[in-house]
Every structure is written in structure tokens, then in C-alpha cells.
Design an enzyme around this catalytic site. Structure first.
Site, short mmCIF file in Angstrom:
data_model
loop_
_atom_site.label_atom_id
_atom_site.label_comp_id
_atom_site.label_asym_id
_atom_site.label_seq_id
_atom_site.Cartn_x
_atom_site.Cartn_y
_atom_site.Cartn_z
N GLU A 152 0.88 -1.17 0.00
CA GLU A 152 0.00 0.00 0.00
C GLU A 152 0.91 1.21 0.00
OE1 GLU A 152 -3.03 0.21 -0.56
OE2 GLU A 152 -3.64 -1.86 -0.28
N CYS A 183 -2.22 9.00 3.29
CA CYS A 183 -2.13 8.52 1.91
C CYS A 183 -3.42 8.82 1.16
CB CYS A 183 -1.84 7.03 1.91
SG CYS A 183 -2.96 6.13 2.97
P1 NAD Z 1 8.90 4.73 3.76
O1 NAD Z 1 8.75 4.00 2.49
O2 NAD Z 1 10.07 5.63 3.92
O3 NAD Z 1 8.99 3.71 4.98
C1 NAD Z 1 7.99 2.77 5.24
C2 NAD Z 1 8.59 1.61 6.03
O4 NAD Z 1 9.51 0.91 5.19
C3 NAD Z 1 9.38 2.03 7.27
O5 NAD Z 1 9.16 1.12 8.31
C4 NAD Z 1 10.81 1.96 6.78
O6 NAD Z 1 11.74 1.79 7.81
C5 NAD Z 1 10.76 0.75 5.87
N1 NAD Z 1 11.83 0.66 4.88
C6 NAD Z 1 12.60 1.65 4.36
N2 NAD Z 1 13.51 1.15 3.51
C7 NAD Z 1 13.32 -0.19 3.46
C8 NAD Z 1 13.94 -1.25 2.76
N3 NAD Z 1 14.96 -1.05 1.92
N4 NAD Z 1 13.48 -2.51 2.95
C9 NAD Z 1 12.45 -2.75 3.78
N5 NAD Z 1 11.83 -1.77 4.49
C10 NAD Z 1 12.26 -0.51 4.33
O7 NAD Z 1 7.52 5.53 4.02
P2 NAD Z 1 7.18 6.54 5.22
O8 NAD Z 1 7.90 7.83 4.97
O9 NAD Z 1 7.34 5.89 6.54
O10 NAD Z 1 5.61 6.75 4.99
C11 NAD Z 1 5.10 7.66 4.08
C12 NAD Z 1 4.59 6.97 2.82
O11 NAD Z 1 3.66 5.97 3.19
C13 NAD Z 1 3.83 7.89 1.89
O12 NAD Z 1 4.26 7.69 0.57
C14 NAD Z 1 2.38 7.47 2.06
O13 NAD Z 1 1.55 7.72 0.96
C15 NAD Z 1 2.50 6.03 2.34
N6 NAD Z 1 1.30 5.52 3.02
C16 NAD Z 1 0.43 4.74 2.30
C17 NAD Z 1 -0.72 4.24 2.88
C18 NAD Z 1 -1.65 3.35 2.11
O14 NAD Z 1 -2.34 2.55 2.72
N7 NAD Z 1 -1.70 3.45 0.79
C19 NAD Z 1 -1.00 4.53 4.22
C20 NAD Z 1 -0.11 5.34 4.92
C21 NAD Z 1 1.06 5.81 4.31
#
Ligand code: NAD
Length: 478
Positions: free
Chosen positions: A248, A282
Site C-alpha cells: 500500500e 495517503c
Molecule cells: P517509507 O517508504 O520511507 O517507509 C515505510 C517503512 O519501510 C518504514 O518502516 C521503513 O523503515 C521501511 N523501509 C525503508 N527502507 C526499506 C527497505 N529497503 N526494505 C524494507 N523496508 C524498508 O515511508 P514513510 O515515509 O514511513 O511513509 C510515508 C509513505 O507511506 C507515503 O508515501 C504514504 O503515501 C505512504 N502511506 C500509504 C498508505 C496506504 O495505505 N496506501 C497509508 C499510509 C502511508
């Protein structure tokens, strides 16, 4: 004394290889706590614990799963004020928003407590005489759950609850900005009567802990919520070893306002959808696509409402918009204000750093009038920034709404049943809202998007079974 939020691995609380600090974005002098950070070997320990617990939990009775999930839901609901306060202090959404989220997390666990008892199956007649055919669902195995910072209780809840309800064991890695919320949830789960290893919390960086989970052959499925670049990279690695993947990701959600809309209702939908939770949802409405006949009136009224929004400390009574979550996110939001100006979008208000009684990451909500090709109207900013786009008519508005690589959610404000029905059918998204803000969904129904926003089966509600279980077909000759 500063609290240390620890990992929960194989039924024990463990300190980390290194320590991180969680700070309050409303008041940078307030340390929420320190937290354990894992490396690859501590992640390995958690994955092995989940793998060892897998078979016993897969064969646990539905009533046992019900009791565990019901316990967690009951405690979350009973403590929603206290947990909402922790959430608001750590993530920066306002206290009413924080409390609502804690309550929602409780409702999600309650829903999946019921789901554990509703283990559906099918029985069909075979084409062969005397043979019986049964279709049942079984757990996937060990699931890795990787979550973002913006809904630090609700998103973990909507992954952990269905994972456990459907008989899987869990390794949960939260975002590093919100370890206090993850720890609070794990603390409740640790007292719910689960056998050791069924639920594990490991904190730390995405690059170390997250990456180790994605690559690990003992993790059968990965459910991820976060940004598009992280999700895309994760998908490549996990699918190369044939793990099941659910993503997501981002959104650039349109709210269409047609000329026949109720003006006040449409403005409230826009304010709520664009700026509440500091625009860090999001499902936020970041493109306000307004038909020419109502454009000037809508713009004027929205501008008045946006300028009057009270941006302040998340825990202060009367605050409508809390701070941006972190210094890095604030810099990103402000950089988009410059990008918008530079490409010729008209900044109507906001987009400035604000000072308040306490030192925090405050920013005034920003409203642009933009063209569809502007970057501010195309890229996810994930902050309190919205763009007004002018549409010639309803058909043009729909075309603009669909002109995006994302497809999470879309809204329309109109008093025409015909226009609303047409929009519901033709919006290329996973969720549609009519005369409602794009953000704000129910906890018991399918959630997710299309195009660049999502990948794999839907989350939440009874649809969660598709990801958290696998189908078995059995033939019997009695
Ligand atoms: P992010 O992608 O930076 O991080 C999300 C998670 O992934 C964190 O726990 C992070 O530590 C982990 N992560 C980072 N690099 C990784 C890797 N190489 N391998 C595995 N895991 C890794 O996102 P964020 O800044 O925490 O959140 C914001 C984003 O989330 C926005 O783009 C937003 O739209 C999205 N979001 C989507 C929804 C949805 O349901 N569509 C809901 C909430 C947030």
C-alpha cells in the site's frame, strides 16, 4: 527517567544493538523515549522465533484466536485516551485525531476477533460421482509487516490483527519515527496470552531490519505500507524468492467539485481531506479539481477557511493542525513550495515555517492554483499542501482526476445523482467518496488502491483473508 522501548522477540523484551531517540515534533525539547535498534542478527532471531512458533499457532483453535484478539481490542479501547495522547505526542496529529486512531485500532482487533470465528469454506459437488470437493483457507505462515509513521497504531493493527486471526506468526517492523506507539501495542499483545514467538517486534532502520526481512527465506509473505520507491524495491527482492507481497503506497488523490455542489459542504470536505492530520495521509486530497462555474466562489471560501486554521502543539486544546512529523519531512514540504512557485503555480496562502510557544516542525497549510502538468499537482508531497485545478466541465474534471500514476482514492462533491454514479463507475481508484472527504475510512471494509498506489490483495475487512491465507482444495471419496 527516559523510557527505553525494547524489542519483543520470542516472548522476551530485548535491548538493541544500538539506541535511537523518539522526539515530540510539537516540542523538540520533549523526548518521548529511547528505542532499541536491531541489526541483521537480531532480526534473524525474531524471524527464527516466528518460524518455530508457526505450526502450533496455525493449528490453534478459532476460539483461542478470538480470545487473544478480543483481549487486545478491549485494552486498546479502554486506554484510547492515554494511547491517543502518546500517539499525538510522538507523531504530531491532534489529540482528538490520536484518540480516534487508538479507538480505531481497538475496533480493528475486535473485528478480526470475530473473523477468527468465521473461518469460511465451501463444499461443492464434484463432476465425478460420489466425490466431495471442499475449499478451505489455511495460514500463509510467517508474515513480515513493515509500516510507515503516519498511522502508528491503526496501520500496524490492520496488519497484525488479520495476520493472527488467520493463524500466521508475525515479525513486525515499525517506522523509526514512532517506536513508542509500536512498543505500546506490543506491550498489550505481550499480555494477550499468545505463545512465545507468535508475535515479534523488531525496531530499526529499513535498510537493515526491513531489508533483512524482505530477503529472509523463512518469511513467507510481506505486507508493506509506505512510499512508492521503497515498495517497488521491496517487491523486486521479495518476488524474486516468490514470497507473497502486498503493497500500500502513495496517493495524489483528487477531490472533484462540480458546479452544482453544496459550497459549504465541498469546502469542508476539502479542508478536512487536504489539511487534517497535517496532510500526512495517503488518502489526503491534494488535487482539488473544481468546475469553472463554482471555481471563484470555492477558491475564495476555501482560502478564508485555510487561513483561519489553527496550527499549534498537537496536545493543545483547539489545535486543528499539528506539526509536520519531522525536520526532514518539513524540509521536503517547504521545498515543494519553492518547486511550485518556480514552475509558475500561484501560491494563495501558507507554505511558511511557523514559530509557536514550543520549538517544533510547524508549517502553515499551503494552497496553490496549479496547472495539471505542475510537479506540485502530480507528485505526492505528504504534507499540508493542496492544489486547485480548474476544470471546464464534469467530463474534463473526471479526465483530470484520472490523469495521475496513482489510484488510491477519489472524491466528488455534487448534488447530482447521475454525476455521482458516473464518477463512482469511472474513477480509476480503489476507493470513491461522494460528498465526503477523500480521507476517513471504516475499519471493517476493504481498503486499497490501483495503479501506482497498491499491489496485491486488499487490506482490511473480510477481504484481508486473501492475503493472510492460502486456499486448499480437497477431494474425498467417502
Ligand atoms: P517509507 O517508504 O520511507 O517507509 C515505510 C517503512 O519501510 C518504514 O518502516 C521503513 O523503515 C521501511 N523501509 C525503508 N527502507 C526499506 C527497505 N529497503 N526494505 C524494507 N523496508 C524498508 O515511508 P514513510 O515515509 O514511513 O511513509 C510515508 C509513505 O507511506 C507515503 O508515501 C504514504 O503515501 C505512504 N502511506 C500509504 C498508505 C496506504 O495505505 N496506501 C497509508 C499510509 C502511508
Amino acid at each position: 527517567m527516559t523510557q527505553l522501548f525494547k524489542h519483543y522477540i520470542n516472548g522476551r523484551w530485548e535491548t538493541g544493538v544500538t539506541i535511537g531517540v523518539s522526539e515530540n515534533p510539537s516540542d523538540l525539547s520533549d523526548v518521548v523515549g529511547e528505542f532499541a535498534r536491531a541489526d541483521a542478527s537480531q532480526t534473524e532471531e525474531a524471524v527464527r522465533a516466528a518460524a518455530a512458533a508457526r505450526d502450533a499457532w496455525a493449528h490453534s483453535t478459532p476460539m483461542r484466536r478470538f480470545e487473544v484478539l478480543d483481549f487486545i481490542g478491549t485494552e486498546l479501547l479502554a486506554r484510547k485516551e492515554e494511547l491517543g495522547r502518546l500517539l499525538s505526542r510522538e507523531e504530531g496529529k491532534t489529540l482528538p485525531e490520536g484518540m480516534a486512531e487508538a479507538g480505531r485500532a481497538g475496533q480493528i482487533f475486535k473485528f478480526f476477533a470475530g473473523e477468527a470465528l468465521r473461518a469460511h469454506g465451501e463444499r461443492l459437488a464434484s463432476v465425478r460421482p460420489g466425490v466431495e470437493v471442499e475449499i478451505t483457507r489455511e495460514p500463509v505462515g510467517v508474515v513480515g509487516l513493515i509500516t510507515p509513521w503516519n498511522f502508528p497504531l491503526a496501520i500496524p493493527a490492520w496488519k497484525i490483527a488479520p495476520a493472527l486471526a488467520h493463524g500466521n506468526t508475525v515479525v513486525f517492523k515499525p517506522a523509526e519515527l514512532v517506536p513508542g506507539c509500536a512498543w505500546a501495542l506490543a506491550d498489550i499483545i505481550s499480555r494477550s496470552g499468545l505463545p512465545a514467538g507468535v508475535f515479534n517486534l523488531v525496531m530499526g532502520s529499513g535498510r537493515k531490519v526491513g531489508q533483512a526481512m524482505v530477503e529472509h527465506p523463512l518469511i513467507d509473505a510481506i505486507s508493506f505500507t509506505g512510499s512508492v520507491p521503497t515498495g517497488d524495491a521491496l517487491l523486486k527482492t521479495a518476488s524474486a524468492r516468490r514470497a507473497k507481497v502486498q503493497l500500500e503506497m502513495g496517493g495524489k488523490n483528487p477531490l472533484v467539485v462540480l458546479a452544482d455542489a453544496d459550497l459549504e459542504q465541498a469546502v469542508e470536505c476539502a479542508v478536512q481531506g487536504s489539511f487534517y492530520s497535517t496532510g500526512q495521509r495517503c488518502t489526503a486530497s491534494s488535487r482539488l479539481i473544481v468546475e469553472a462555474g463554482i471555481f471563484d466562489r470555492f477558491r475564495q471560501r476555501l482560502l478564508e477557511r485555510t487561513r483561519a486554521l489553527n496550527v499549534d502543539h498537537a496536545l493543545k486544546r483547539g489545535t486543528e493542525i499539528g506539526p509536520v512529523v519531522s525536520g526532514a519531512q518539513l524540509e521536503q514540504d517547504l521545498s515543494y513550495i519553492e518547486i511550485g512557485r518556480g514552475e509558475g503555480a500561484e501560491l494563495l496562502c501558507g507554505g511558511e515555517r511557523l514559530e509557536r510557544e514550543t520549538r517544533g516542525h510547524y508549517m502553515s497549510p499551503a494552497l496553490f492554483v496549479a496547472e495539471p502538468h505542475h510537479r506540485v499537482a502530480r507528485e505526492e508531497i505528504f504534507g499540508p499542501v493542496a492544489c486547485l485545478l480548474r476544470a471546464d466541465d464534469a467530463a474534463h474534471a473526471l479526465a483530470l482526476a484520472n490523469d495521475t500514476p496513482f489510484g488510491l482514492c477519489a472524491g466528488i462533491c455534487t448534488t447530482s445523482l447521475k454525476q455521482a454514479s458516473h464518477f463512482k463507475r469511472h474513477a480509476q481508484v480503489g476507493m470513491v467518496m461522494v460528498n465526503l472527504p477523500t480521507a476517513g475510512v471504516d475499519p471493517h471494509v476493504a481498503f486499497g488502491g490501483r495503479k501506482g498506489s497498491s499491489y496485491g490483495p486488499r487490506e482490511q475487512g473480510s477481504h484481508a483473508a486473501e492475503f493472510y491465507s492460502t486456499v486448499k482444495t480437497a477431494y474425498t471419496m467417502p
